[in-house]
Write a protein that holds these residues in place. Structure first.
Motif, PDB file in Angstrom:
ATOM      1  N   ARG A 211       0.866  -1.178   0.000  1.00 32.64           N
ATOM      2  CA  ARG A 211       0.000   0.000   0.000  1.00 32.64           C
ATOM      3  C   ARG A 211       0.901   1.226   0.000  1.00 32.64           C
ATOM      4  O   ARG A 211       2.090   1.117   0.337  1.00 32.64           O
ATOM      5  CB  ARG A 211      -0.954  -0.002   1.206  1.00 32.64           C
ATOM      6  N   SER A 212       0.340   2.353  -0.346  1.00 31.18           N
ATOM      7  CA  SER A 212       1.179   3.551  -0.411  1.00 31.18           C
ATOM      8  C   SER A 212       0.347   4.794  -0.095  1.00 31.18           C
ATOM      9  O   SER A 212       0.254   5.702  -0.919  1.00 31.18           O
ATOM     10  CB  SER A 212       1.817   3.676  -1.789  1.00 31.18           C
ATOM     11  N   PRO A 213      -0.277   4.825   1.077  1.00 29.07           N
ATOM     12  CA  PRO A 213      -1.129   5.968   1.389  1.00 29.07           C
ATOM     13  C   PRO A 213      -0.362   7.278   1.496  1.00 29.07           C
ATOM     14  O   PRO A 213      -0.942   8.345   1.407  1.00 29.07           O
ATOM     15  CB  PRO A 213      -1.743   5.582   2.735  1.00 29.07           C
TER      16      PRO A 213
ATOM     17  N   CYS B 257      -5.877   3.161 -12.555  1.00 28.54           N
ATOM     18  CA  CYS B 257      -6.228   3.201 -11.138  1.00 28.54           C
ATOM     19  C   CYS B 257      -5.103   3.835 -10.308  1.00 28.54           C
ATOM     20  O   CYS B 257      -3.927   3.559 -10.513  1.00 28.54           O
ATOM     21  CB  CYS B 257      -6.509   1.768 -10.713  1.00 28.54           C
ATOM     22  N   GLN B 258      -5.490   4.687  -9.375  1.00 27.64           N
ATOM     23  CA  GLN B 258      -4.503   5.449  -8.604  1.00 27.64           C
ATOM     24  C   GLN B 258      -3.683   4.573  -7.658  1.00 27.64           C
ATOM     25  O   GLN B 258      -2.556   4.908  -7.339  1.00 27.64           O
ATOM     26  CB  GLN B 258      -5.209   6.543  -7.809  1.00 27.64           C
ATOM     27  N   TYR B 259      -4.253   3.457  -7.237  1.00 25.54           N
ATOM     28  CA  TYR B 259      -3.501   2.540  -6.367  1.00 25.54           C
ATOM     29  C   TYR B 259      -2.293   1.987  -7.133  1.00 25.54           C
ATOM     30  O   TYR B 259      -1.165   1.969  -6.638  1.00 25.54           O
ATOM     31  CB  TYR B 259      -4.425   1.399  -5.915  1.00 25.54           C
TER      32      TYR B 259
ATOM     33  N   SER C 235     -14.393  -0.764  -3.809  1.00 23.88           N
ATOM     34  CA  SER C 235     -12.958  -1.012  -3.973  1.00 23.88           C
ATOM     35  C   SER C 235     -12.292  -1.176  -2.609  1.00 23.88           C
ATOM     36  O   SER C 235     -12.718  -0.560  -1.632  1.00 23.88           O
ATOM     37  CB  SER C 235     -12.295   0.166  -4.684  1.00 23.88           C
TER      38      SER C 235
ATOM     39  N   ASP D  21      -7.492   0.571   1.905  1.00 18.47           N
ATOM     40  CA  ASP D  21      -6.375   0.259   2.795  1.00 18.47           C
ATOM     41  C   ASP D  21      -5.914   1.519   3.529  1.00 18.47           C
ATOM     42  O   ASP D  21      -4.794   1.592   4.009  1.00 18.47           O
ATOM     43  CB  ASP D  21      -5.223  -0.410   2.033  1.00 18.47           C
ATOM     44  N   GLN D  22      -6.814   2.514   3.589  1.00 17.77           N
ATOM     45  CA  GLN D  22      -6.492   3.771   4.257  1.00 17.77           C
ATOM     46  C   GLN D  22      -7.512   4.025   5.375  1.00 17.77           C
ATOM     47  O   GLN D  22      -8.604   4.548   5.113  1.00 17.77           O
ATOM     48  CB  GLN D  22      -6.514   4.908   3.241  1.00 17.77           C
TER      49      GLN D  22
ATOM     50  N   LEU E 188     -12.653   3.319  -6.119  1.00 19.13           N
ATOM     51  CA  LEU E 188     -11.411   4.053  -6.279  1.00 19.13           C
ATOM     52  C   LEU E 188     -11.429   4.666  -7.673  1.00 19.13           C
ATOM     53  O   LEU E 188     -11.898   4.030  -8.629  1.00 19.13           O
ATOM     54  CB  LEU E 188     -10.249   3.070  -6.141  1.00 19.13           C
TER      55      LEU E 188
ATOM     56  N   CYS F 256     -11.138   2.771 -11.061  1.00 18.77           N
ATOM     57  CA  CYS F 256     -11.331   1.328 -10.880  1.00 18.77           C
ATOM     58  C   CYS F 256     -12.517   0.946 -11.767  1.00 18.77           C
ATOM     59  O   CYS F 256     -13.671   1.195 -11.429  1.00 18.77           O
ATOM     60  CB  CYS F 256     -11.611   0.995  -9.420  1.00 18.77           C
TER      61      CYS F 256
ATOM     62  N   TYR G  89      -7.190   7.766  -4.187  1.00 15.87           N
ATOM     63  CA  TYR G  89      -6.189   7.071  -3.385  1.00 15.87           C
ATOM     64  C   TYR G  89      -5.187   8.111  -2.893  1.00 15.87           C
ATOM     65  O   TYR G  89      -4.726   8.942  -3.671  1.00 15.87           O
ATOM     66  CB  TYR G  89      -5.480   6.004  -4.219  1.00 15.87           C
TER      67      TYR G  89
END
Lengths: 338, 264
Positions: free
Chosen positions: A18-20, A37-39, A201, A204-205, A286, A289, A317
């Motif tokens: 993950r990369s919040p 997708c931004q993730y 979606s 993870d944040q 997201l 997505c 994201y």
């Protein structure tokens, strides 16, 4: 759709990336289109910043085209020592389970060769037991969210999930045990303005959940591609662990990539709405997505036809736009008369 | 003693206050926003109070509801309610036939579908992007070196509509600069700007369904050029509201304050 037991067997340590904290994706944007997708873009950005250099390998599931593009570009701009993409069927059935089981076996063979670990059926069964110990505890904690008021906020639970995905199972199981004991005695929570469920979606944040809860709601249930509550059911333990995992992955997935499963996904949400006494459902995708973006149009309509209040949101994201998110959620509550 | 109720709408560009008694609007105020939303709220309330026969009566309001992006920062509010609900209530208080509200404010644009009883049925909001909001107009007016009132007047005098295809404020600025360089008449550019915003607003309104009657609120509702550009897209005329459209959010907040204050 990568089974954690395979990645945690034989002394391996699985991490869901993950990369919040990513601040823009200027490097990744050079390689990925603006509608990716931004993730995925955030992960490529961090990979190009060499932030994942301590990983020994990457395992992908070809869940969607965006993730495939991440794998492609990773091989091009920051090739890891080990990269494997699981080809996952879009339908559920005997042939599909057999196909995915073969895919998982191929992955095991490659990982045994690459990392020198034992991924025999016996080793995998042990890994499943270890994972199940964590899942059982998480599931029990998650069930506390059915109480009114619940023993913990959705934010707290999502922090747990974020920690689970980067923590060795054995250590995490002990921590969860202590937490379970502490939560059992927590009964002084004030009643919430509304009990909400979040679908869509993968989130993870925990901060996003926290903002939604900041206007007096409590998120009592969630349903993403996998998990979290319900959706943390323990892995089946069978004579053929790989085939059992393949079946679990295909049947248990709530990701709209799985075709001809809309009705079962809708039914599951209805069931959770009843079981967790949900007042309204927040459906979110997201940004970019494709799978959830399309699913949510049909899902929103179907849930409203069932008389369930629905707030539909598109999520960025990496956060931002918290004021607008609060306004939307507050207006949703007000439209529900709360 | 007359009981007074107030709504305080702290927006990104302006602060608005409406004060009601049990029957009607008794004072209003509209001021540019300060940096601190709490200051905006205080100054707007002080100004509205100055229009009351007894300004000190504003110190003993029966109830005050805060709304707008700064609603959490109104220090004297009894509660805060989202601007979506307040615009719906305010528009319907002015015209009970309203079923769709389009609020074009300084940094937000919202489309709100109403139930017959005035409650919110559905709504849609712009994302972070400033396209379709007052900020977009401000940026375009700056390029043309005119004020917002003049932009509205200019578009009414257009012989044709200069195409502005970009929805992004930054790219649209580039387009306008190019049009100026090609010596496109300013009225045609102004009409193009109005149409670009109207199309953006219409796309948002479609998401909630455009049921008649449709009312437009927010500061941009005063832009007659935008109204004229939007009506053909909506295929209907916007219904007039018997109050400054920029005050509708504050009016809705005041109406909600009065309902609660009167136990309804």
């Amino acid at each position: 759709m990568v089974p954690r037991p395979i990645l945690s067997a034989g002394g391996l340590f699985p991490v869901r990336l993950r990369s919040p904290e990513v601040m823009g994706t200027p490097l990744a944007d050079t390689y990925l289109s603006s509608v990716t997708c931004q993730y995925v873009r955030a992960l490529l950005e961090l990979a190009m910043e060499d932030r994942f250099s301590d990983l020994d390998g990457w395992v992908f599931a070809a869940s969607c085209d965006h993730l495939r593009r991440l794998a492609d570009n990773l091989l091009h701009v920051a090739p890891p020592n080990f990269l494997h993409v699981l080809d996952v069927p879009h339908r559920v059935g005997e042939e599909a389970i057999t196909w995915l089981a073969d895919e998982l076996r191929n992955l095991c063979v490659k990982m045994e060769h690459q990392f020198g670990v034992d991924l025999s059926d016996e080793a995998l069964t042990k890994a499943i037991w270890r994972e199940n110990e964590v899942l059982s505890r998480l599931e029990r904690i998650g069930r506390l969210r059915r109480d009114d008021p619940p023993a913990l906020f959705g934010t707290d639970f999502h922090r747990l999930l974020a920690a689970w995905q980067v923590t060795p199972p054995a250590w995490f199981a002990n921590t969860l045990g202590s937490l379970e004991n502490a939560l059992d005695s927590s009964t002084d929570r004030p009643p919430a303005r509304a009990r909400l469920m979040v679908c869509g979606s993968q989130i993870d944040q925990p901060r996003w959940i926290e903002v939604v809860e900041s206007v007096g709601t409590v998120i009592v249930a969630d349903r993403f591609c996998f998990g979290s509550i319900p959706g943390l059911e323990p892995w089946p333990v069978g004579v053929d662990p790989i085939r059992s995992m393949a079946e679990w992955l295909l049947v248990g997935s709530a990701c709209p990539r799985m075709m001809e499963r809309f009705d079962s996904r809708l039914e599951r949400i209805q069931q959770v709405v009843r079981e967790y006494r949900v007042d309204g459902v927040v459906v979110q995708s997201l940004k970019f997505c494709d799978l959830w973006g399309i699913e949510l149009a049909a899902l929103t309509r179907a849930l409203r036809e069932l008389g369930i209040p629905v707030l539909r949101l598109e999520r960025e994201y990496g956060g931002g736009g918290e004021g607008q998110l609060r306004t939307r959620v507050q207006a949703f509550l007000e439209s529900m008369g709360r | 003693m007359t009981r007074l109720y107030a709504g305080c709408d702290v927006g990104s560009t302006t602060g608005k206050v409406v004060i009601l008694d049990d029957h009607q609007v008794v004072a209003t105020a509209l001021i540019p926003s300060e940096v601190d939303p709490a200051d905006t709220a205080r100054l707007a309330l002080d100004l509205a109070a100055s229009y009351l026969p007894d300004p000190s009566a504003a110190r003993s309001l029966a109830r005050l509801v805060g709304t707008g992006y700064g609603r959490n920062e109104v220090p004297f509010a009894d509660e805060n309610i989202s601007e979506i609900t307040c615009h719906a209530v305010g528009a319907q208080a002015c015209n009970p036939s309203v079923r769709t509200v389009i609020d074009v404010g300084g940094q937000d644009v919202k489309a709100i579908a109403l139930n017959p009883d005035g409650t919110v049925l559905d709504f849609a909001m712009n994302d972070k992007c400033a396209a379709g909001t007052g900020r977009f107009f401000e940026a375009m007016a700056r390029i043309l070196r005119i004020d917002l009132d003049r932009l509205s007047e200019l578009s009414a005098a257009a012989a044709s509509v200069a195409p502005i295809t970009s929805q992004c404020s930054v790219f649209a600025e580039t387009e306008v600069v190019s049009l100026i360089a090609r010596r496109t008449p300013p009225p045609d550019i102004a009409a193009g700007i109005q149409l670009a915003v109207a199309r953006r607003v219409y796309a948002l309104a479609r998401r909630v369904g455009v049921q008649p009657a449709v009312a437009m609120t927010g500061g941009c509702a005063k832009n007659h050029g935008l109204v004229l550009a939007l009506q053909p897209l909506l295929r209907q005329e916007l219904v007039p509201l018997d109050m400054d459209p920029q005050l509708i959010g504050a009016l809705g907040a005041a109406v909600l304050a009065r309902r609660k204050g009167m136990g309804r």
